[in-house]
Design a protein around this motif. Structure first.
Motif, PDB file in Angstrom:
ATOM      1  N   UNK A 347      42.045  33.495  26.452  1.00 38.98           N
ATOM      2  CA  UNK A 347      42.833  32.345  25.991  1.00 38.98           C
ATOM      3  C   UNK A 347      44.144  32.192  26.760  1.00 38.98           C
ATOM      4  N   UNK A 348      44.451  33.189  27.591  1.00 38.17           N
ATOM      5  CA  UNK A 348      45.719  33.102  28.337  1.00 38.17           C
ATOM      6  C   UNK A 348      45.620  32.058  29.428  1.00 38.17           C
ATOM      7  N   UNK A 349      46.736  31.391  29.643  1.00 33.47           N
ATOM      8  CA  UNK A 349      46.767  30.332  30.659  1.00 33.47           C
ATOM      9  C   UNK A 349      46.642  30.930  32.058  1.00 33.47           C
ATOM     10  N   UNK A 350      45.897  30.260  32.929  1.00 32.76           N
ATOM     11  CA  UNK A 350      45.871  30.714  34.321  1.00 32.76           C
ATOM     12  C   UNK A 350      47.227  30.462  34.972  1.00 32.76           C
ATOM     13  N   UNK A 351      47.772  31.472  35.616  1.00 36.27           N
ATOM     14  CA  UNK A 351      49.102  31.300  36.239  1.00 36.27           C
ATOM     15  C   UNK A 351      49.088  31.635  37.729  1.00 36.27           C
ATOM     16  N   UNK A 352      48.024  32.282  38.206  1.00 33.79           N
ATOM     17  CA  UNK A 352      47.967  32.613  39.642  1.00 33.79           C
ATOM     18  C   UNK A 352      46.590  32.251  40.208  1.00 33.79           C
ATOM     19  N   UNK A 353      46.597  31.961  41.499  1.00 33.65           N
ATOM     20  CA  UNK A 353      45.336  31.736  42.196  1.00 33.65           C
ATOM     21  C   UNK A 353      45.001  33.023  42.925  1.00 33.65           C
ATOM     22  N   UNK A 354      43.819  33.563  42.641  1.00 33.02           N
ATOM     23  CA  UNK A 354      43.472  34.866  43.226  1.00 33.02           C
ATOM     24  C   UNK A 354      42.118  34.803  43.927  1.00 33.02           C
ATOM     25  N   UNK A 355      41.881  35.815  44.743  1.00 30.88           N
ATOM     26  CA  UNK A 355      40.565  35.995  45.351  1.00 30.88           C
ATOM     27  C   UNK A 355      39.950  37.225  44.700  1.00 30.88           C
TER      28      UNK A 355
END
Ligand code: LLP
Length: 455
Positions: A347-355
């Motif tokens: 349920x946590x908001x996405x905050x980073x773009x990862x590989x």
């Protein structure tokens, strides 16, 4: 991201599949773990039969077991009244051991070996899908030797372009699959089958490719097949009773994927067949389809544990997980794209773009190149969706990683259908020639320099 119907997030933010929480599954079965939602597979089986039988008077659905073949899976499709498509002795053996009646089995393959053909004839598979003239001659000879009637469909190469990755496109003229219509090979196969004492020509088959997201290529290919059926009638006065349209129905890997509905498929394809039958004075044939991915693709989720994070400031943030290209070779093979979430903090908001990177010794061992997520830490669980088709079945042991377990989940129950491989399993077929042991015993010198800094 739009989750598949069977995937839930609990109020406290945990991924739940088939009534089973991700953390519980990871604890009980370890990771990486292939989780197959049983009810999704079952409902796909019934949906496809329902949609197709609305439009075709006689239809036979054979699950293409190459997508995911285990004893339990063969059993499940049998319980759902589907037949089975196999393309190797190994798949055939699995099907027979699972108790599938051989007459419900379609035997495919562009390079069937002598022993595979003998096995197929001996167990009495329902249809041999003949891929080339050499196979046809061999099959004819073996059927005579066994004095067994063998029911045949001829695989045509319709020369149709399906808009999908070129590695999984099979209906083009320059393909190892099927007999060409334009070069006369297919008609030659018809002639030889009709002349053979024990072969019974039932129909024709096409399979134009996989993960197809538009109905149009099917419509075009069906027309080509029906023209061929008409030509056979005209040339030999022989009615082909079966038209097998293969598989290839696309599924949703990413929220942006838009697969066609099977109702639309059946409506458009049946229109072509009805019209051809009318014009060429043919009876409406029995229709067969061979979906693989459609039945198992979306039902599968793979769970991984995060073990390390590597942040290269301004460049990329890697989230490294305990699997990769050995159990998902599709990314490197077909540039396949997936969606994923943190299964224990969903349920946590996405905050980073990862590989999301795998653990294999290859720079290209990446599962997803750019995905938005909450900040992951070692110990978190990553769930990658739509991994039910061509994952387990294409997995390997690169870097000597044991293959993951596969479980079926349903209403809170989780059952192992394939055990996780152990290190002992990995060595089960290794053999040590005695003479190598002798040489080994002579050289006891250490190879590394002595430890410690002499400095
Ligand atoms: N029938 C025949 C003759 C086939 O060759 C195939 C798949 C199927 C049916 C089932 O196709 P499906 O409905 O699953 O698309 N490894 C690739 C897919 C290769 C498909 C090979 N033939 C992938 O991971 O995308």
């Amino acid at each position: 991201m739009e989750l598949h119907r069977h995937i839930q997030i609990t109020d406290d933010g945990e991924l739940e599949i088939g009534g089973c929480r991700a953390t519980r599954l990871a604890r009980d079965f370890g990771t990486p773990l292939h989780i197959m939602d049983e009810m999704t597979m079952r409902s796909k089986c019934s949906e496809i039969k329902r949609s197709l039988s609305k439009h075709f008077p006689r239809v036979f659905v054979a699950y293409a077991s190459k997508a995911f073949c285990t004893l339990a899976m063969c059993r499940l499709v049998h319980e759902e009244f589907l037949g089975l498509d196999v393309c190797s002795g190994g798949e055939l053996y699995t099907a027979i051991e699972a108790g599938i009646p051989p007459e419900n089995i379609l035997f495919h393959g562009n390079c069937k070996t002598l022993s595979e053909i003998e096995m197929g004839v001996r167990v009495g598979v329902g249809r041999f899908i003949v891929d080339n003239l050499d196979e046809l001659d061999l099959l004819s000879e073996i059927s005579r030797r066994f004095r067994r009637r063998v029911h045949v469909q001829i695989r045509l190469n319709p020369g149709v372009e399906a808009h999908t990755h070129h590695y999984i496109q099979t209906g083009l003229i320059d393909s190892k699959f099927g007999l060409g219509i334009t070069d006369g090979q297919a008609m030659k196969a018809v002639e030889r089958t009709l002349a053979s004492e024990y072969l019974v020509l039932e129909g024709v088959h096409i399979h134009i490719g996989s993960q197809i997201l538009a109905v149009e290529p099917y419509v075009v290919a069906t027309q080509v097949v029906m023209d061929f059926v008409g030509d056979v009638k005209e040339k030999f006065g022989y009615s082909l009773r079966e038209v097998n349209l293969g598989g290839g129905f696309g599924v949703r890997y990413k929220s942006t994927d838009t697969p066609f509905s099977l109702d639309e498929y059946a409506e458009r394809v049946s229109e072509v067949i009805r019209e051809s039958c009318h014009i060429q004075r043919l009876d409406f044939p029995s229709i067969m389809v061979e979906p693989g991915r459609y039945i198992v693709g979306e039902a599968g989720t793979t769970l991984y544990t995060v073990h390390a994070i590597k942040d290269i400031p301004g460049v990329r943030k890697y989230v490294m997980v305990d699997g990769g290209m050995s159990e998902n070779p599709r990314v490197t093979l077909y540039q396949a794209e997936y969606e994923a979430i943190l299964a224990n903090r969903a349920l946590e908001e996405p905050v980073v773009t990862v590989t999301i990177a795998g653990k294999h010794c290859e720079e290209g061992d990446v599962l997803i190149s750019d995905v938005d997520m909450p900040r992951a830490n070692p110990g978190d669980l990553v769930a990658v969706f739509t991994t039910g088709a061509y994952h387990y079945s294409m997995s390997g042991n690169y870097n000597r990683y044991p293959r993951p377990a596969v479980i079926f989940v349903r209403a809170g129950l989780a059952d192992v259908v394939v055990e996780r491989e152990s290190y002992v399993n990995l060595l089960a077929r290794d053999r040590m020639p005695a003479r190598l042991m002798q040489i080994g015993a002579r050289s006891s010198e250490p190879h590394l320099p002595a430890a410690g800094n002499p400095g």
